[in-house]
Design a protein around this motif. Structure first.
Motif, PDB file in Angstrom:
ATOM      1  N   MET A 206       2.294   8.139  -7.894  1.00 32.38           N
ATOM      2  CA  MET A 206       2.072   8.932  -6.689  1.00 32.38           C
ATOM      3  C   MET A 206       1.342   8.092  -5.644  1.00 32.38           C
ATOM      4  N   PHE A 207       1.662   8.326  -4.390  1.00 31.58           N
ATOM      5  CA  PHE A 207       1.062   7.562  -3.298  1.00 31.58           C
ATOM      6  C   PHE A 207       0.463   8.522  -2.270  1.00 31.58           C
ATOM      7  N   ALA A 208      -0.598   8.055  -1.636  1.00 32.37           N
ATOM      8  CA  ALA A 208      -1.290   8.863  -0.628  1.00 32.37           C
ATOM      9  C   ALA A 208      -1.298   8.120   0.697  1.00 32.37           C
ATOM     10  N   GLU A 209      -1.030   8.853   1.771  1.00 38.51           N
ATOM     11  CA  GLU A 209      -1.182   8.294   3.115  1.00 38.51           C
ATOM     12  C   GLU A 209      -2.525   8.767   3.655  1.00 38.51           C
ATOM     13  N   ILE A 210      -3.356   7.804   4.029  1.00 36.69           N
ATOM     14  CA  ILE A 210      -4.756   8.065   4.347  1.00 36.69           C
ATOM     15  C   ILE A 210      -5.010   7.866   5.840  1.00 36.69           C
ATOM     16  N   ALA A 211      -5.733   8.805   6.449  1.00 32.73           N
ATOM     17  CA  ALA A 211      -6.207   8.659   7.832  1.00 32.73           C
ATOM     18  C   ALA A 211      -7.567   7.979   7.790  1.00 32.73           C
ATOM     19  N   LEU A 212      -7.639   6.777   8.338  1.00 30.38           N
ATOM     20  CA  LEU A 212      -8.873   5.999   8.360  1.00 30.38           C
ATOM     21  C   LEU A 212      -9.390   5.871   9.791  1.00 30.38           C
ATOM     22  N   PRO A 213     -10.710   5.799   9.979  1.00 32.31           N
ATOM     23  CA  PRO A 213     -11.285   5.648  11.325  1.00 32.31           C
ATOM     24  C   PRO A 213     -11.108   4.230  11.859  1.00 32.31           C
ATOM     25  N   ILE A 214      -9.855   3.855  12.004  1.00 35.64           N
ATOM     26  CA  ILE A 214      -9.472   2.517  12.468  1.00 35.64           C
ATOM     27  C   ILE A 214      -8.541   2.707  13.663  1.00 35.64           C
ATOM     28  N   PRO A 215      -8.746   1.967  14.764  1.00 34.65           N
ATOM     29  CA  PRO A 215      -7.934   2.179  15.973  1.00 34.65           C
ATOM     30  C   PRO A 215      -6.492   1.677  15.849  1.00 34.65           C
ATOM     31  N   LYS A 216      -5.768   2.206  14.883  1.00 33.35           N
ATOM     32  CA  LYS A 216      -4.350   1.895  14.693  1.00 33.35           C
ATOM     33  C   LYS A 216      -3.579   3.203  14.598  1.00 33.35           C
ATOM     34  N   ARG A 217      -2.479   3.298  15.350  1.00 36.12           N
ATOM     35  CA  ARG A 217      -1.711   4.538  15.346  1.00 36.12           C
ATOM     36  C   ARG A 217      -0.784   4.589  14.136  1.00 36.12           C
ATOM     37  N   THR A 218      -1.372   4.648  12.961  1.00 38.41           N
ATOM     38  CA  THR A 218      -0.604   4.701  11.725  1.00 38.41           C
ATOM     39  C   THR A 218      -1.478   5.250  10.613  1.00 38.41           C
ATOM     40  N   LEU A 219      -0.844   5.754   9.552  1.00 41.73           N
ATOM     41  CA  LEU A 219      -1.550   6.106   8.329  1.00 41.73           C
ATOM     42  C   LEU A 219      -1.475   4.925   7.377  1.00 41.73           C
ATOM     43  N   PHE A 220      -2.380   4.863   6.422  1.00 38.54           N
ATOM     44  CA  PHE A 220      -2.462   3.732   5.498  1.00 38.54           C
ATOM     45  C   PHE A 220      -2.104   4.209   4.088  1.00 38.54           C
ATOM     46  N   THR A 221      -1.193   3.496   3.446  1.00 38.99           N
ATOM     47  CA  THR A 221      -0.657   3.908   2.151  1.00 38.99           C
ATOM     48  C   THR A 221      -1.456   3.301   1.002  1.00 38.99           C
ATOM     49  N   TYR A 222      -1.819   4.139   0.019  1.00 37.10           N
ATOM     50  CA  TYR A 222      -2.533   3.699  -1.181  1.00 37.10           C
ATOM     51  C   TYR A 222      -1.909   4.370  -2.405  1.00 37.10           C
ATOM     52  N   ALA A 223      -1.943   3.650  -3.507  1.00 40.09           N
ATOM     53  CA  ALA A 223      -1.491   4.217  -4.778  1.00 40.09           C
ATOM     54  C   ALA A 223      -2.603   5.088  -5.359  1.00 40.09           C
ATOM     55  N   VAL A 224      -2.203   6.192  -5.991  1.00 40.03           N
ATOM     56  CA  VAL A 224      -3.176   7.094  -6.610  1.00 40.03           C
ATOM     57  C   VAL A 224      -3.204   6.810  -8.110  1.00 40.03           C
ATOM     58  N   PRO A 225      -4.329   6.339  -8.653  1.00 47.71           N
ATOM     59  CA  PRO A 225      -4.412   6.088 -10.099  1.00 47.71           C
ATOM     60  C   PRO A 225      -4.166   7.361 -10.900  1.00 47.71           C
ATOM     61  N   ASP A 226      -3.656   7.214 -12.102  1.00 45.19           N
ATOM     62  CA  ASP A 226      -3.338   8.375 -12.945  1.00 45.19           C
ATOM     63  C   ASP A 226      -4.543   9.289 -13.136  1.00 45.19           C
ATOM     64  N   ALA A 227      -5.735   8.691 -13.251  1.00 40.53           N
ATOM     65  CA  ALA A 227      -6.933   9.485 -13.516  1.00 40.53           C
ATOM     66  C   ALA A 227      -7.329  10.371 -12.336  1.00 40.53           C
ATOM     67  N   LEU A 228      -6.794  10.056 -11.147  1.00 40.83           N
ATOM     68  CA  LEU A 228      -7.189  10.805  -9.949  1.00 40.83           C
ATOM     69  C   LEU A 228      -6.088  11.726  -9.433  1.00 40.83           C
ATOM     70  N   LYS A 229      -4.923  11.713 -10.065  1.00 42.96           N
ATOM     71  CA  LYS A 229      -3.799  12.489  -9.547  1.00 42.96           C
ATOM     72  C   LYS A 229      -4.077  13.991  -9.523  1.00 42.96           C
ATOM     73  N   ALA A 230      -4.838  14.483 -10.470  1.00 44.95           N
ATOM     74  CA  ALA A 230      -5.092  15.923 -10.545  1.00 44.95           C
ATOM     75  C   ALA A 230      -6.020  16.406  -9.429  1.00 44.95           C
ATOM     76  N   VAL A 231      -6.871  15.503  -8.914  1.00 43.11           N
ATOM     77  CA  VAL A 231      -7.867  15.924  -7.910  1.00 43.11           C
ATOM     78  C   VAL A 231      -7.554  15.401  -6.518  1.00 43.11           C
ATOM     79  N   CYS A 232      -6.564  14.556  -6.382  1.00 43.84           N
ATOM     80  CA  CYS A 232      -6.220  13.991  -5.069  1.00 43.84           C
ATOM     81  C   CYS A 232      -5.257  14.940  -4.355  1.00 43.84           C
ATOM     82  N   LYS A 233      -5.751  15.579  -3.297  1.00 46.32           N
ATOM     83  CA  LYS A 233      -4.959  16.561  -2.564  1.00 46.32           C
ATOM     84  C   LYS A 233      -5.064  16.286  -1.066  1.00 46.32           C
ATOM     85  N   PRO A 234      -4.076  16.732  -0.294  1.00 51.89           N
ATOM     86  CA  PRO A 234      -4.191  16.602   1.163  1.00 51.89           C
ATOM     87  C   PRO A 234      -5.457  17.281   1.669  1.00 51.89           C
TER      88      PRO A 234
END
Length: 751
Positions: free
Chosen positions: A1-29
């Motif tokens: 599973m992958f997450a697109e993250i909004a970071l406080p960086i002056p770039k008009r894009t979201l940043f993609t990160y992989a979600v480790p198996d241990a965090l998949k149950a708690v990682c939500k939008p």
């Protein structure tokens, strides 16, 4: 599973990160997460999840941790922030960072321990280590769990410590372990309880027929649970607040939450007291005068549904409502709802977006609605509700234009108060009533000018004249706060010939004190309510309300939303102050300001002593035939619109066409001129918009930077954003690191 993250960086894009198996149950939008960015960690918000990475151009790093199990931003609030980022063409991460309370952060904590190699170096005590290095190693060797960077800095000082610790870590003499301390769970045991705010029947006002009809329409909409926008157009003193309160009661009975927006902090305290007297509810208050901790506490109460009523300035839009049913935007015309700097959003417009998403009722209220809202009501987008009579039965005050050209011939030279206003002030106070004098310009004089050579003393950092403040004997820049001692000798010709040019509230206070020495006088502007020696705004307003002050001098700070039972006379010192500004909204703002300040007078039908009183507004002007002023003295909103709307439509300005303003600035003027020329040469030819500029901004130099602006005006409806983003990308591509580029959609500030 992958997450697109909004970071406080002056770039008009979201940043993609992989979600480790241990965090998949708690990682939500909507969750706050910790992710690696370069060689450090950064907090961000999960925006969306997917099975495939959105970014395919390299290795996808894994996120470090999910910092809170429950989402901070629900779907409705994420929709608002995403809409803002797309509409105002700003990076989503920047928008999200601005919406979250500053106190809601995760502080990085570094803890250092000594390694075996470090112990060996310390034991050898050779000349290769400095005294400071030796002290660090010595202190760490005595602590099995090590020491934090904060503790080390207390003993060794901050200077050079961070770089030295990094150097020792690279040598493998010490080891650093990072942890993140969350403030999310912190709660203050003292909540803003309003248990004493029980509704008293004696305080509930009887509705007029107009109020009754307005309340009925609003109650029906709230009960339906659908998005319905209303424009509540009511003359000053018509009882709009009572209509708001009845609508709020209905919303609370339906179990839903309420957002009540005001344009400025000055209105918040007074309004909160009225809420506390009326409702048995825990309020959440948001405005810039609160500490980060106080705003965070309010944010938490709304999130936990402990506060069903939120009162505040435009930032209250981002409160985490779970069941929002009603939004009220009071004084919806006020330009203070427009954020300047950062993400330049219009709070009134974002209230429309949020209400639509929440299926909430929206009330936009004003005695002088914005042209945008009036057009929306005329076109049927908003339902118009009208309150044309004052709730107390009092008549609107008589407004009279005073021709200063004739007054000058009769009165003393240079006086700010003409003969007619002078007599009216004396008669009013002698009759036991109160006076408000309005001048929207603080200081003693807007400038010092040489009567010999004509030179004006200007700010060294900005291309504006310094304002003379007599009480402090200073010349002050109201833009960058630069000041220096007032000069009597002209710095250009060396003559003792500097004179005060133009009016200010400080000069008006001095003149009134000289003309009426026995009168109790107070002044209300930014100079008197700020700083260590400043007076308390609410204290002055309460004293005036309690008739401990005979005459109040004020800027627009005193013109908004206040009810003064004893006020019978309002004097507008110089109507031209706002009328002839380089801004296409100047006429609209002048009409609104004069109407609003005039509305402070005569709001009670009779004097508390039972006497009939004469309520007047005297507007001093050099241009009494001006159609804007003529409309204002007749309380004629429709007449003003009939004159102003055709002009706006002909020149294709809002509310008929959208505009955007591209600004760029730099320290070196020649570099800015060259950049502007390069931008002109590469601008695309577009039929969808017309482009004016770039040209120097009216205030060309501000805080030591030269500024230019380029106006983008929509010619074909719906095409502004597509062209504006292309121009913005071109401008950013051409700009060096020394040139700052910014884009403002629907700008209000043209200076």
């Amino acid at each position: 599973m992958f997450a697109e993250i909004a970071l406080p960086i002056p770039k008009r894009t979201l940043f993609t990160y992989a979600v480790p198996d241990a965090l998949k149950a708690v990682c939500k939008p909507g969750c706050l997460v910790l992710v690696p960015v370069g060689n450090r960690f950064q907090t961000g918000v999960v925006w969306r999840l997917s099975e495939q990475p959105a970014w395919q151009d390299g290795k996808v790093r894994a996120l470090k941790n999910v910092l809170n199990p429950e989402p901070l931003l629900d779907e409705g609030l994420r929709h608002l922030l995403d809409w803002m980022a797309r509409y105002y063409l700003k990076p989503l991460g920047t928008v999200v960072a601005g919406a979250l309370p500053k106190y809601l952060r995760y502080d990085r904590q570094r803890r250092y321990t000594i390694t075996e190699e470090g112990r060996a170096v310390l034991a050898a005590s050779n000349d290769s280590i400095t005294d400071k290095t030796g002290e660090i190693l010595s202190r760490l060797s005595k602590r099995k769990k090590g020491l934090t960077e904060q503790t080390l800095s207390k003993h060794l000082g901050k200077t050079g410590l961070k770089s030295l610790l990094t150097k020792l870590e690279k040598k493998d003499w010490i080891h650093c372990e990072e942890s993140w301390k969350a403030n999310l769970s912190e709660r203050d045991s003292k909540i803003d309880s309003t248990s004493s705010g029980v509704i008293h029947d004696s305080e509930i006002l009887r509705l007029t027929d107009e109020q009754y009809r307005a309340v009925g329409a609003l109650q029906e909409a709230i009960s339906a649970g659908e998005y319905r926008p209303f424009l509540l157009e009511g003359v000053t003193g018509s009882g709009k607040t009572e209509v708001y309160f009845r609508a709020i009661e209905t919303c609370l009975e339906k179990g839903r939450q309420v957002l009540f927006l005001v344009p400025e902090i000055g209105l918040t305290t007074h309004l909160v007291e009225r809420f506390r007297k009326r409702f048995h509810e825990v309020l959440a208050v948001f405005h810039s005068g609160l500490s980060d901790r106080q705003r965070f506490e309010a944010w938490q109460r709304v999130r936990a549904n402990e506060s069903r009523i939120v009162v505040g300035a435009r930032s209250a839009l981002f409160a985490p409502f779970s069941n929002l049913g009603l939004i009220v935007v009071d004084e919806e015309h006020d330009s203070a709802y427009k954020q300047e700097g950062g993400v330049p959003y219009q709070g009134r417009d974002m209230a429309v977006v949020r209400a639509h998403r929440a299926n909430a009722t929206l009330i936009l209220g004003s005695a002088t609605p914005s042209l945008e809202s009036m057009l929306n009501a005329d076109n049927g987008r908003y339902t118009r509700l009208k309150l044309m009579q004052r709730a107390t039965g009092a008549k609107l005050p008589e407004v009279i234009l005073i021709d200063l050209r004739k007054e000058i011939e009769k009165g003393p030279k240079g006086s700010l108060i003409g003969n007619s206003l002078h007599r009216a002030i004396a008669d009013t106070v002698d009759g036991g009533r109160q006076v408000l004098l309005f001048l929207n310009r603080r200081g003693f004089a807007p400038s010092l000018i040489c009567s010999r050579c004509g030179s004006v003393i200007q700010c060294p950092n900005c291309s504006v004249a310094l304002t003379y403040h007599k009480a402090k004997a200073r010349l002050v820049c109201h833009h960058c706060d630069h000041w220096h001692k007032a000069e009597e000798v002209c710095p250009t010709c060396g003559q003792l010939s500097m004179v005060h040019f133009g009016p200010g509230t400080e000069r008006l206070e001095e003149e009134v004190g000289r003309l009426f020495p026995e009168m109790r006088i107070a002044r209300l502007d930014r100079d008197t309510v700020s700083g260590r020696q400043g007076v308390d705004l609410e204290s002055v307003l309460n004293r005036f309300r309690d008739r401990e002050i005979d005459l109040l001098i004020g800027t627009q700070m005193a013109a908004k939303g206040f009810h003064f039972p004893g006020l019978s006379l309002v004097g507008v010192i110089m109507a031209e102050t706002t009328l002839f500004q380089p801004d296409f909204r100047a006429a609209e703002r002048t009409f609104q300001l004069i109407t609003q300040v005039a509305g402070r007078a005569g709001r009670e039908k009779d004097d508390p002593g039972g006497l009939m009183v004469k309520n007047q507004v005297l507007v001093q002007t050099y241009d009494p035939e001006n159609p804007v002023l003529q409309a204002a003295i007749n309380h004629d909103m429709r007449g003003f619109l009939n004159g102003e709307m055709p002009i706006r439509e002909e020149v294709e300005y809002p509310p008929f066409n959208r505009i955007a303003l591209l600004r760029f600035s730099c320290i070196n003027m020649a570099e800015g001129v060259a950049y502007g020329q390069a931008l002109i040469e590469k601008l695309p030819m577009e039929e969808a918009v017309s482009i004016l500029g770039p040209a120097p901004a009216p205030i060309h130099k501000l805080r030591n930077k030269f500024r230019w602006q380029l106006l983008i005006k929509e010619e074909i409806k719906g095409r502004l954003h597509g062209v504006a983003i292309d121009i913005l990308r071109l401008a950013e591509w051409l700009a060096t690191s020394r040139i700052k580029v910014d884009l403002d959609i629907d700008p209000y500030d043209f200076y």
